[in-house]
Motif scaffolding. Structure first.
Motif, PDB file in Angstrom:
ATOM      1  N   GLU A 281      22.455   3.784 100.617  1.00  0.00           N
ATOM      2  CA  GLU A 281      23.027   4.839 101.461  1.00  0.00           C
ATOM      3  C   GLU A 281      24.423   4.441 101.928  1.00  0.00           C
ATOM      4  O   GLU A 281      25.342   5.269 101.955  1.00  0.00           O
ATOM      5  CB  GLU A 281      22.113   5.093 102.662  1.00  0.00           C
ATOM      6  N   HIS A 282      24.573   3.173 102.294  1.00  0.00           N
ATOM      7  CA  HIS A 282      25.902   2.668 102.681  1.00  0.00           C
ATOM      8  C   HIS A 282      26.906   2.867 101.544  1.00  0.00           C
ATOM      9  O   HIS A 282      28.050   3.286 101.767  1.00  0.00           O
ATOM     10  CB  HIS A 282      25.839   1.182 103.007  1.00  0.00           C
ATOM     11  N   GLU A 283      26.478   2.541 100.329  1.00  0.00           N
ATOM     12  CA  GLU A 283      27.374   2.666  99.178  1.00  0.00           C
ATOM     13  C   GLU A 283      27.813   4.104  98.974  1.00  0.00           C
ATOM     14  O   GLU A 283      28.977   4.369  98.625  1.00  0.00           O
ATOM     15  CB  GLU A 283      26.685   2.121  97.927  1.00  0.00           C
ATOM     16  N   SER A 284      26.894   5.051  99.204  1.00  0.00           N
ATOM     17  CA  SER A 284      27.248   6.471  99.068  1.00  0.00           C
ATOM     18  C   SER A 284      28.327   6.864 100.073  1.00  0.00           C
ATOM     19  O   SER A 284      29.253   7.624  99.753  1.00  0.00           O
ATOM     20  CB  SER A 284      26.005   7.343  99.277  1.00  0.00           C
ATOM     21  N   ILE A 285      28.217   6.339 101.293  1.00  0.00           N
ATOM     22  CA  ILE A 285      29.231   6.626 102.318  1.00  0.00           C
ATOM     23  C   ILE A 285      30.584   6.070 101.887  1.00  0.00           C
ATOM     24  O   ILE A 285      31.609   6.764 101.924  1.00  0.00           O
ATOM     25  CB  ILE A 285      28.819   6.016 103.670  1.00  0.00           C
ATOM     26  N   VAL A 286      30.584   4.802 101.474  1.00  0.00           N
ATOM     27  CA  VAL A 286      31.839   4.148 101.108  1.00  0.00           C
ATOM     28  C   VAL A 286      32.450   4.796  99.870  1.00  0.00           C
ATOM     29  O   VAL A 286      33.674   4.969  99.783  1.00  0.00           O
ATOM     30  CB  VAL A 286      31.625   2.635 100.919  1.00  0.00           C
ATOM     31  N   ASP A 287      31.613   5.186  98.913  1.00  0.00           N
ATOM     32  CA  ASP A 287      32.131   5.852  97.713  1.00  0.00           C
ATOM     33  C   ASP A 287      32.833   7.165  98.080  1.00  0.00           C
ATOM     34  O   ASP A 287      33.895   7.496  97.517  1.00  0.00           O
ATOM     35  CB  ASP A 287      30.992   6.130  96.727  1.00  0.00           C
ATOM     36  N   ALA A 288      32.253   7.911  99.009  1.00  0.00           N
ATOM     37  CA  ALA A 288      32.882   9.171  99.437  1.00  0.00           C
ATOM     38  C   ALA A 288      34.196   8.906 100.161  1.00  0.00           C
ATOM     39  O   ALA A 288      35.181   9.631  99.978  1.00  0.00           O
ATOM     40  CB  ALA A 288      31.921   9.957 100.330  1.00  0.00           C
ATOM     41  N   ILE A 289      34.217   7.854 100.975  1.00  0.00           N
ATOM     42  CA  ILE A 289      35.464   7.494 101.667  1.00  0.00           C
ATOM     43  C   ILE A 289      36.521   7.059 100.655  1.00  0.00           C
ATOM     44  O   ILE A 289      37.683   7.438 100.750  1.00  0.00           O
ATOM     45  CB  ILE A 289      35.194   6.383 102.698  1.00  0.00           C
ATOM     46  N   ALA A 290      36.096   6.281  99.667  1.00  0.00           N
ATOM     47  CA  ALA A 290      37.023   5.834  98.625  1.00  0.00           C
ATOM     48  C   ALA A 290      37.609   7.023  97.862  1.00  0.00           C
ATOM     49  O   ALA A 290      38.789   7.023  97.487  1.00  0.00           O
ATOM     50  CB  ALA A 290      36.314   4.883  97.667  1.00  0.00           C
ATOM     51  N   ALA A 291      36.773   8.043  97.641  1.00  0.00           N
ATOM     52  CA  ALA A 291      37.207   9.235  96.905  1.00  0.00           C
ATOM     53  C   ALA A 291      38.005  10.194  97.776  1.00  0.00           C
ATOM     54  O   ALA A 291      38.457  11.236  97.301  1.00  0.00           O
ATOM     55  CB  ALA A 291      35.999   9.956  96.331  1.00  0.00           C
ATOM     56  N   LYS A 292      38.148   9.855  99.073  1.00  0.00           N
ATOM     57  CA  LYS A 292      38.861  10.701 100.034  1.00  0.00           C
ATOM     58  C   LYS A 292      38.224  12.082 100.162  1.00  0.00           C
ATOM     59  O   LYS A 292      38.900  13.095 100.370  1.00  0.00           O
ATOM     60  CB  LYS A 292      40.343  10.811  99.668  1.00  0.00           C
TER      61      LYS A 292
END
Length: 241
Positions: free
Chosen positions: A203-214
């Motif tokens: 779940e953390h990775e999903s959050i960070v991936d979305a942040i990375a993708a802006k």
């Protein structure tokens, strides 16, 4: 106050104990407004704590209005602060219902923080988030809980908003807001718990991936889902016969 006195204040976290120790010096006049705090290295040596603990404690003192950091110069005493400043004390997280209440607060605050982080994060912010993810995964694979890395990730997301109030609130709340820090025994984890923590980090990775993708909307949704999952798990425990 030395390391023996600080240690005697457990089970409160080391950071909270250090806040108490330094705050006491400010309140009783051993440290006056305008005085420069000892360096990180000096505080680490006196109290026998890590650099991470010192930085968390300083963040809490800043949030309480007791000190201010002047970049490149040091941290200086402002005054005794506001005793009525918002805080969540350890005893306010003593039960499952208490933890659910704090998770409701976090859902509101941190979902928006994730959206802002997606819009404003820097490469350095993203690298810090990835490092926290890696630390979480390493702890779990070694059979340890990952409270420190969990809180670090949420703190890095708050910092990535570029809004000091989000980061200040997280620092004020401290690692105790991670439910596992208050309700579940520390130490070596069993395979079932290890599998659960792997899901948490996914779940953390999903959050960070979305942040990375802006992608602000996706980041908000991922954070809300993550914290809501934790809330529902605790709610079920409260309602269990």
């Amino acid at each position: 106050m030395n390391q023996d006195v600080l240690a005697a204040r457990r089970p409160r976290t080391l950071a909270l104990g250090l806040v108490d120790a330094l705050g006491e010096r400010i309140r009783d006049g051993r440290l006056n407004a305008g005085d420069k705090l000892p360096t990180e290295a000096e505080v680490m040596a006196e109290f026998g704590v890590s650099r991470t603990v010192v930085r968390e404690a300083i963040s809490k003192l800043q949030a309480a209005g007791m000190v201010e950091t002047r970049h490149g110069i040091g941290t200086f005493v402002v005054g005794p602060g506001d005793a009525s400043a918002f805080r969540i004390e350890p005893q306010q997280l003593a039960t499952l219902r208490d933890v659910v209440a704090v998770l409701e607060l976090r859902i509101g605050v941190e979902s928006e923080a994730a959206g802002l982080a997606a819009q404003r994060r820097t490469a350095a912010n993203l690298a810090a988030m990835r490092a926290a993810l890696a630390a979480f995964a390493a702890a779990v694979e070694e059979g340890r809980d990952a409270v420190a890395a969990d809180f670090q990730l949420h703190s890095e997301i708050a910092r990535a908003t570029q809004n000091e109030h989000f980061a200040g609130l997280m620092a004020t709340l401290g690692a105790q807001i991670i439910p596992r820090a208050r309700l579940e025994a520390s130490g070596v984890i069993d395979p079932q718990r290890q599998a659960y923590l792997r899901r948490v980090n996914a779940e953390h990775e999903s959050i960070v991936d979305a942040i990375a993708a802006k992608d602000a909307d996706a980041a908000r949704a991922a954070m809300r889902t993550h914290l809501a999952n934790s809330r529902e798990r605790r709610r079920r425990a409260v309602e269990a016969p």
